[in-house]
Design an enzyme around this catalytic site. Structure first.
Site, PDB file in Angstrom:
ATOM      1  N   LYS A  55       0.837  -1.201   0.000  1.00 22.40           N
ATOM      2  CA  LYS A  55       0.000   0.000   0.000  1.00 22.40           C
ATOM      3  C   LYS A  55       0.871   1.249   0.000  1.00 22.40           C
ATOM      4  O   LYS A  55       0.596   2.219  -0.714  1.00 22.40           O
ATOM      5  CB  LYS A  55      -0.905   0.038   1.240  1.00 22.40           C
ATOM      6  N   ALA A  72      -1.276   0.465   6.881  1.00 19.05           N
ATOM      7  CA  ALA A  72      -1.460  -0.748   7.686  1.00 19.05           C
ATOM      8  C   ALA A  72      -2.447  -1.679   7.011  1.00 19.05           C
ATOM      9  O   ALA A  72      -3.246  -1.260   6.169  1.00 19.05           O
ATOM     10  CB  ALA A  72      -1.959  -0.375   9.087  1.00 19.05           C
ATOM     11  N   ASP A  73      -2.381  -2.947   7.397  1.00 19.34           N
ATOM     12  CA  ASP A  73      -3.336  -3.934   6.920  1.00 19.34           C
ATOM     13  C   ASP A  73      -3.552  -4.954   8.037  1.00 19.34           C
ATOM     14  O   ASP A  73      -2.600  -5.369   8.690  1.00 19.34           O
ATOM     15  CB  ASP A  73      -2.823  -4.644   5.667  1.00 19.34           C
ATOM     16  N   THR A  74      -4.805  -5.322   8.250  1.00 20.76           N
ATOM     17  CA  THR A  74      -5.149  -6.268   9.313  1.00 20.76           C
ATOM     18  C   THR A  74      -5.871  -7.473   8.725  1.00 20.76           C
ATOM     19  O   THR A  74      -6.729  -7.319   7.862  1.00 20.76           O
ATOM     20  CB  THR A  74      -6.055  -5.589  10.368  1.00 20.76           C
ATOM     21  N   GLY A 109      -0.140  -5.595  10.022  1.00 19.87           N
ATOM     22  CA  GLY A 109       1.146  -5.166   9.486  1.00 19.87           C
ATOM     23  C   GLY A 109       1.120  -3.663   9.336  1.00 19.87           C
ATOM     24  O   GLY A 109       0.108  -3.087   8.937  1.00 19.87           O
TER      25      GLY A 109
END
Length: 189
Positions: A55, A72-74, A109
């Site tokens: 991203k 961020a990524d969840t 992350g």
């Protein structure tokens, strides 16, 4: 180099709320050309960090010398199955059935990037759910519509109050941003 502007690259109202909680000035810019695609053979626990970095790389412009971009990524990991955001009611229902009366991991992350430096990390929290009936799942999905949430739930909503019986790790990570770790990394910059 002094960071004068932090840019949150996220549409998530929860990430915005958490970053505001640090009393840090930031702006929101979620102009990305990005698809959440990752290598099929990638270990599941590495996927959120990989996507957070991807991203960041897909940001629509170059960063200025005094800017930092936070992305961020969840994802939710149940046994060996990665659960992202549900596409519809049926998929959300199925995800919550899988999480009912069991333990899963929430992995976020995070990528912090300036013009000259990139720092990426992951945070993992263990979440234990009590048993959830079909009627309770239906109630939650109808009332809260958690289609923008990994694993089809928000721990800070009704389902978290009613069914989460134990958490190991950061509560805020489960909301979508391990804010204590973000704060430490921001100080390190």
């Amino acid at each position: 180099m002094k960071i004068r502007k932090i840019i949150l690259g996220s549409k998530s109202p929860r990430r915005q709320e958490l970053l505001k909680g640090l009393d840090i000035d930031f702006e929101i810019d979620n102009n990305f050309h990005f698809e959440e695609i990752f290598p099929a053979d990638m270990p599941h626990n590495e996927v959120p960090q990989y996507l957070a970095k991807a991203k960041s790389s897909a940001f629509h412009r170059e960063l200025e010398c005094d800017e930092m971009l936070l992305t961020a990524d969840t994802m939710v990991l149940k046994d060996s199955l990665l659960l992202g955001k549900p596409k519809n009611y049926a998929e959300a229902f199925d995800m919550l059935k899988q999480l009912s009366n069991s333990k899963h991991q929430v992995i976020t992350g995070v990528c912090l990037r300036t013009k000259d430096k990139v720092v990426c990390f992951s945070s993992i929290s263990e979440v234990y759910f009590n048993s959830i009936s079909d009627e309770e799942i239906s109630y939650y999905l109808t009332k809260y519509k958690p289609y923008d949430k990994a694993g089809s739930y928000g721990v800070q909503e009704w389902i978290g109050y009613a069914f989460v019986n134990k958490i190991e790790g950061s509560f805020y990570n489960i909301m979508g941003l391990p804010i204590d770790r973000v704060y430490e990394e921001l100080k390190a910059f």
